[in-house]
Design a protein around this motif. Structure first.
Motif, PDB file in Angstrom:
ATOM      1  N   GLY A 207       0.900  -1.383  -0.147  1.00  0.00           N
ATOM      2  CA  GLY A 207      -0.114  -0.047  -0.048  1.00  0.00           C
ATOM      3  C   GLY A 207       0.756   1.153  -0.011  1.00  0.00           C
ATOM      4  O   GLY A 207       0.444   2.432  -0.018  1.00  0.00           O
ATOM      5  N   GLU A 208       2.219   1.091   0.014  1.00  0.00           N
ATOM      6  CA  GLU A 208       3.221   2.339  -0.068  1.00  0.00           C
ATOM      7  C   GLU A 208       2.925   2.963  -1.360  1.00  0.00           C
ATOM      8  O   GLU A 208       2.830   2.444  -2.543  1.00  0.00           O
ATOM      9  CB  GLU A 208       4.559   2.053   0.300  1.00  0.00           C
ATOM     10  N   PHE A 209       3.423   4.288  -1.474  1.00  0.00           N
ATOM     11  CA  PHE A 209       3.483   5.114  -2.644  1.00  0.00           C
ATOM     12  C   PHE A 209       5.011   5.429  -2.407  1.00  0.00           C
ATOM     13  O   PHE A 209       5.382   6.379  -1.770  1.00  0.00           O
ATOM     14  CB  PHE A 209       2.523   6.316  -2.667  1.00  0.00           C
TER      15      PHE A 209
ATOM     16  N   LYS B 199      -6.011   0.256  -3.020  1.00  0.00           N
ATOM     17  CA  LYS B 199      -5.070  -0.058  -2.110  1.00  0.00           C
ATOM     18  C   LYS B 199      -3.868  -0.720  -2.582  1.00  0.00           C
ATOM     19  O   LYS B 199      -3.084  -1.650  -2.240  1.00  0.00           O
ATOM     20  CB  LYS B 199      -5.589  -0.981  -1.037  1.00  0.00           C
ATOM     21  N   ASN B 200      -3.346  -0.249  -3.976  1.00  0.00           N
ATOM     22  CA  ASN B 200      -2.257  -0.971  -4.574  1.00  0.00           C
ATOM     23  C   ASN B 200      -0.897  -0.006  -4.274  1.00  0.00           C
ATOM     24  O   ASN B 200      -0.873   1.116  -4.002  1.00  0.00           O
ATOM     25  CB  ASN B 200      -2.227  -0.606  -6.138  1.00  0.00           C
ATOM     26  N   THR B 201       0.238  -0.950  -4.113  1.00  0.00           N
ATOM     27  CA  THR B 201       1.551  -0.198  -3.883  1.00  0.00           C
ATOM     28  C   THR B 201       1.821   0.539  -5.357  1.00  0.00           C
ATOM     29  O   THR B 201       1.765  -0.379  -6.383  1.00  0.00           O
ATOM     30  CB  THR B 201       2.407  -1.527  -3.378  1.00  0.00           C
ATOM     31  N   VAL B 202       2.506   1.468  -5.026  1.00  0.00           N
ATOM     32  CA  VAL B 202       2.641   2.255  -6.376  1.00  0.00           C
ATOM     33  C   VAL B 202       4.228   2.719  -5.975  1.00  0.00           C
ATOM     34  O   VAL B 202       4.691   3.239  -5.323  1.00  0.00           O
ATOM     35  CB  VAL B 202       1.880   3.447  -6.632  1.00  0.00           C
TER      36      VAL B 202
ATOM     37  N   ILE C 132       1.496  -4.581  -6.916  1.00  0.00           N
ATOM     38  CA  ILE C 132       2.195  -3.416  -7.217  1.00  0.00           C
ATOM     39  C   ILE C 132       2.134  -2.508  -8.445  1.00  0.00           C
ATOM     40  O   ILE C 132       2.277  -3.345  -9.598  1.00  0.00           O
ATOM     41  CB  ILE C 132       3.691  -3.528  -6.960  1.00  0.00           C
TER      42      ILE C 132
ATOM     43  N   LEU D  79      -2.595   8.410 -10.658  1.00  0.00           N
ATOM     44  CA  LEU D  79      -1.718   7.047  -9.591  1.00  0.00           C
ATOM     45  C   LEU D  79      -2.058   7.252  -8.266  1.00  0.00           C
ATOM     46  O   LEU D  79      -2.187   6.327  -7.473  1.00  0.00           O
ATOM     47  CB  LEU D  79      -0.268   7.610  -9.847  1.00  0.00           C
ATOM     48  N   LYS D  80      -2.280   8.478  -7.706  1.00  0.00           N
ATOM     49  CA  LYS D  80      -2.641   8.524  -6.224  1.00  0.00           C
ATOM     50  C   LYS D  80      -4.151   7.821  -5.897  1.00  0.00           C
ATOM     51  O   LYS D  80      -4.129   7.175  -4.927  1.00  0.00           O
ATOM     52  CB  LYS D  80      -2.394  10.101  -5.816  1.00  0.00           C
TER      53      LYS D  80
ATOM     54  N   ASN E 112      -3.743   4.426  -5.923  1.00  0.00           N
ATOM     55  CA  ASN E 112      -3.048   3.796  -4.799  1.00  0.00           C
ATOM     56  C   ASN E 112      -3.908   3.878  -3.602  1.00  0.00           C
ATOM     57  O   ASN E 112      -4.002   2.836  -2.874  1.00  0.00           O
ATOM     58  CB  ASN E 112      -1.734   4.810  -4.399  1.00  0.00           C
TER      59      ASN E 112
ATOM     60  N   ASP F 265       5.164   8.500   0.076  1.00  0.00           N
ATOM     61  CA  ASP F 265       5.169   8.044   1.702  1.00  0.00           C
ATOM     62  C   ASP F 265       6.778   7.822   1.647  1.00  0.00           C
ATOM     63  O   ASP F 265       7.036   8.275   3.005  1.00  0.00           O
ATOM     64  CB  ASP F 265       4.641   6.525   1.746  1.00  0.00           C
TER      65      ASP F 265
END
Lengths: 781, 235
Positions: free
Chosen positions: B35-37, B191-194, B161, B183-184, B187, B208
């Protein structure tokens, strides 16, 4: 529809010009294969059916005198199922024209039905009575004879009038020729008529028969049966025992079918090879252009196998569609082609079938072929790395081309020509294919031109240079040389020589062939014998000269001793030495000194014909000499020959179109490919101020260089092809030799250029329609 | 600390260019949480694309390993890597790399098909603001629109991801900002990691965490306590 399939469909739509081009070559290849091979099968099946329906004989025997009881005697033999004796005589049709000599073979038939070689009634009725006659259809058509008409025949010197009761076909005379030496049928001058047996025996004064036709039980024992017949019928003066394969009409038809089979095997392969190369090049260019897309597809998780399958579907559609369309149109055409052949040969039956298994095999073969070629073109997919494919491809290392080392030449080139040569060397494969296409087109054209001219050369060579007589007169049987004095009384002539023409079965080991051997004067002025190297040969005092096609059949060469088996009753065979092998374009023969042939096989001073050179119109003058059977002039042969070149001209026309199409299509497709790939380059040139015409000229220059090279290479290739065709298509009748004339090469080049220019002009439409500005704007994959 | 999505351990990648060995990556290690950007920031030639390619299963390292959800992908066979890319990864490229002969919608459906994803394509197209342009071909779309299609394509297979290589590199400022917003949103919404790699430092403000790279090595990893909304970024 799956999205990849949708992409495939749009890819085909986008490359439709090239797609249709390669498809058309596949269709043509499969079309020729299906049309010609099916015709061959249809023709063979029709013949087999016809032979079955008419109970066509397996063995044909000619003898001096055969009794009727022979039928029963022979049918007692294990392998002889049926035997039918008959009488066959040479007679003359009496026409209103005194200058005309029309020979007919009168064959006896049973009044209701023949056991063997039954006739096929086309018009009228089969039952036949005295004074009635059945006429073979080709002859009836040529002479405009019909049921109910009356005709007069001269049989053994007496005139008889007959009423035509039927027009018939005979399995024995499908290919209607008088004998092996006639070379070509002449329906107006030779025909076959059928007369009731008892009546013919009575009017001809023949108590006995002279032929027997036989059906056997087991084909495997045919040779043993023939040997038995030769031995058993010696007492009846057996002259000739031949089987169905050697029977003139059947062997000519088989020759024709074999020719079709050879064509169906060779030409389509050439088309398929070119289609395969083209498909492979096309797909490899598509892959190159799609490099990034392939990388993306790999990046999003498509497997190599899935992508290979995706692109192979392109090739598979070409194969399946091409195979299907080619096979279906070929099958349809084969029906028409078979009909044409059957009409040409007057075969009254028609067995045209749709060979579903052949359709299926054609589609499978074409698909497999396209898949293999396609795979060869797209195998580079395996090497595409997704990460690398996202980056622009590293430009090829710029390097000098080999031509630049030739400073004198290179420095003289203008800038645009230098660009042309650099492009050619940059895209070697594509330009090699263009060169190869021009080369094959040109060589096929050369072969076609050569074939059409060679028929003429064969004729002129044979009847003007090889044989120099104006008239060839045949006698009824053998005569004393004194008959020449009688002929001399009637005509003006420059030169005259008696001749002997006898059929022999010539054997060399296990190879044998029945041919006519001609006995000539030692210093004959009517023949010009030359060996393969062109050296003049004269008639040897002893021994024999044989034509090169006979030497090939017998596997004999100079110095060999060959066995000549005579068909004259009571005469045994003799061994003679081959003294030379001569080149002869038409026919298959042996030549001996007349004294030597007489000494060995006849009696001194005996002849059965005469050669005459004369400006006099001697046919009319000789018509009343009863000893004369036939008088054939050079003009007669010329006319027959011209009639028969009609079919050849049609074949040549088709060949010119097919060979031109091959060059046209390949050049067109490759140029389209070039335009598609170089849109960006051309757009830049347009921005710089180049006109569409200038860009088009640049393309033309590139293609022209390769086309010229291809055409030049096509000349020796054409000569090789001619040599191959000469060797492959030689028959007992034609022997192709002789070279390609400069005129033919010139015509072939001009025709090739016309097709190439047409292909170029077609591509201009594409250049004209290209939106160069849009191409510069959208740089998407 | 959240769940670890993947762990990069002592990763090195060398290229042989003639007689010279180019060290594209040298001993790189870091972890990424679900879940991180993440923004990987570095100048051209710093090794960020090489790193993304290895993480995305498009390239293999000379040394070191990448462990994704407990599986060492650096030991994967070609086929396993393809399946990894198919089901786990979504790519967004600098030059969009759409299939020119498919419409926007078809480009998205293409990946949905191979992943047997049940994602609602209409919803995704709406999410990237292209609902009305779905039936256009790439050549009929602007760069920004094409990049949105590329994002939709990546999202449609519901990857774990999203790897974005210079997603705004070919776009003007405003369009670039719009893409970053998409993209945000992805995310947050899915809940995708980007993971975005870029040389454009202001973009790092929305991450993040920022991983800074230079000459094939990580120079700094910065945790951003208060990421900026994309619309507030200026460059």
């Amino acid at each position: 529809m799956k999205k990849l399939n949708l992409r495939l469909f749009r890819m085909i739509k986008k490359t439709k010009g090239q797609y249709v081009a390669v498809l058309s070559i596949i269709i043509t290849g499969i079309f020729i294969f299906t049309a010609v091979s099916n015709s061959a099968v249809n023709l063979r099946n029709t013949l087999d059916d016809y032979y079955d329906a008419t109970n066509f004989a397996d063995i044909f025997v000619t003898a001096a005198a055969l009794p009727e009881r022979l039928e029963r005697e022979l049918e007692g033999h294990d392998n002889i199922r049926q035997a039918d004796v008959r009488l066959a005589l040479d007679a003359k049709l009496i026409t209103g024209d005194e200058d005309e000599r029309v020979n007919v073979r009168a064959v006896s038939v049973d009044s209701k039905e023949n056991k063997i070689n039954e006739l096929f009634v086309k018009k009228g009725r089969r039952t036949i009575k005295e004074k009635e006659i059945m006429v073979i259809d080709q002859f009836a058509l040529a002479r405009e004879l019909d049921v109910g008409d009356e005709i007069d025949l001269n049989i053994r010197g007496r005139k008889f009038r007959f009423n035509i009761s039927a027009i018939v076909s005979s399995p024995e005379y499908v290919y209607l020729m008088e004998n092996e030496q006639t070379l070509l049928p002449d329906y107006e001058k030779f025909g076959v008529v059928f007369i009731e047996e008892e009546y013919l025996r009575r009017i001809s004064g023949s108590g006995l028969f002279n032929e027997v036709v036989i059906r056997v039980n087991n084909q495997d024992d045919l040779d043993e049966t023939k040997d038995y017949l030769e031995e058993y019928l010696k007492r009846y003066g057996v002259m000739r025992v031949i089987d169905r394969d050697e029977q003139l009409s059947n062997s000519m038809l088989n020759e024709e079918i074999r020719g079709l089979e050879t064509v169906s095997r060779s030409i389509p392969v050439l088309f398929l090879i070119f289609a395969g190369i083209m498909l492979s090049v096309m797909l490899s260019r598509i892959i190159k252009k799609d490099r990034t897309s392939i990388g993306v597809l790999k990046a999003v998780g498509f497997l190599d196998g899935e992508l290979i399958t995706h692109y192979l579907k392109y090739a598979a559609t070409v194969g399946i569609l091409g195979g299907l369309l080619g096979a279906i149109s070929g099958t349809l055409a084969s029906g028409a082609m078979t009909r044409m052949y059957l009409e040409f040969f007057n075969i009254p039956m028609l067995t045209v079938q749709v060979y579903y298994e052949r359709l299926f095999v054609s589609v499978i073969l074409s698909t497999i072929f396209c898949l293999l070629s396609g795979f060869w073109g797209i195998r580079a997919i395996l090497r595409i790395n997704p990460a690398e494919s996202m980056r622009p491809e590293t430009p090829k290392q710029g390097k000098k081309i080999i031509l630049e080392d030739f400073k004198l030449f290179w420095n003289k080139l203008t800038f645009s020509w230098r660009m042309v040569f650099r492009n050619i060397f940059r895209e070697k494969k594509k330009f090699l294919l263009i060169g190869a296409a021009a080369s094959i087109s040109c060589s096929l054209m050369i072969m076609t031109m050569w074939m059409s001219e060679t028929m003429d050369v064969i004729y002129v060579g044979h009847y003007s240079e090889f044989m120099k007589m104006d008239y060839n007169v045949g006698f009824k049987g053998f005569k004393d040389e004194g008959v020449l004095n009688e002929i001399k009384k009637y005509i003006n002539y420059e030169h005259m020589e008696g001749r002997v023409e006898l059929p022999f079965e010539i054997e060399n080991g296990r190879h044998s062939k029945i041919v006519n051997v001609i006995g000539l004067e030692k210093n004959t002025r009517f023949y010009d014998f030359r060996d393969k190297k062109g050296n003049k040969l004269s008639v040897p005092a002893e021994g024999i000269l044989i034509s090169s096609n006979l030497a090939k059949v017998l596997k004999a060469s100079e110095g060999d001793r060959i066995f000549l088996k005579s068909f004259i009753p009571g005469r045994e065979g003799e061994y003679v030495t081959v003294k030379g092998v001569i080149e002869q374009s038409l026919g298959i023969n042996g030549y001996m000194n007349i004294d030597y042939i007489n000494k060995k096989f006849l009696d001194k001073g005996i002849i059965n014909g005469v050669f005459i050179s004369s400006d006099d119109k001697i046919k009319a003058k000789l018509v009343n000499i009863n000893e004369i059977m036939s008088t054939q002039s050079r003009e007669d042969m010329q006319n027959i020959f011209e009639e028969f070149t009609g079919l050849i001209v049609a074949f040549m026309g088709a060949m010119v179109i097919f060979s031109g199409m091959l060059g046209f299509v390949i050049l067109y497709a490759m140029t389209l490919m070039s335009i598609n790939e170089r849109t960006l380059e051309f757009s830049s040139l347009r921005v710089m101020g180049f006109t569409k015409i200038e860009i088009f000229k640049m393309l033309i220059k590139e293609n022209s260089v390769m086309s010229v090279i291809g055409i030049l290479a096509g000349i020796p290739l054409g000569k090789l092809l001619v040599e191959y065709v000469g060797l492959t298509f030689n028959t007992d009748i034609y022997t192709f030799h002789g070279s390609v004339s400069t005129k033919n090469i010139f015509i072939a080049i001009i025709l090739t250029i016309i097709f190439i220019i047409s292909a170029q002009l077609m591509t201009y439409v594409k250049i004209n329609r290209l939106d160069f500005m849009q191409a510069l704007k959208s740089r998407i994959t | 600390m959240g769940d670890i999505l993947f762990r990069v351990q002592s990763l090195s990648k060398y290229y042989q260019m003639g007689e010279v060995t180019v060290k594209a990556l040298e001993d790189v290690s870091f972890e990424v949480e679900k879940g991180e950007f993440i923004v990987i920031l570095g100048p051209s030639g710093s090794g960020k694309s090489t790193l993304l390619n290895i993480i995305g299963g498009m390239d293999t390292p000379t040394r070191g390993s990448v462990v994704f959800n407990g599986e060492k992908i650096t030991n994967f066979t070609d086929k396993e890597l393809t399946m990894y890319r198919r089901y786990k990864i979504g790519f967004v490229f600098q030059f969009y790399n759409l299939i020119a002969t498919l419409t926007a919608r078809e480009n998205v459906e293409l990946v949905a098909e191979i992943t047997r994803s049940t994602a609602d394509i209409d919803e995704i197209m709406e999410a990237v603001g292209l609902y009305d342009r779905m039936d256009h071909f790439p050549s009929q779309m602007s760069g920004g629109e094409q990049q949105r299609v590329a994002i939709a394509r990546a999202v449609a297979k519901n990857p774990q991801i999203l790897l974005c290589d210079e997603p705004t590199g070919a776009l003007d400022f405003e369009t670039g900002i719009n893409i970053l917003k998409v993209l945000k949103d992805v995310n947050v919404k899915y809940k995708n990691t980007v993971m975005v790699i870029t040389h454009n430092s202001p973009i790092a403000q929305m991450a993040d965490r920022v991983i800074k790279m230079r000459s094939g090595t990580i120079t700094e990893i910065i945790k951003n306590e208060s990421p900026l909304a994309p619309e507030r970024i200026v460059w």
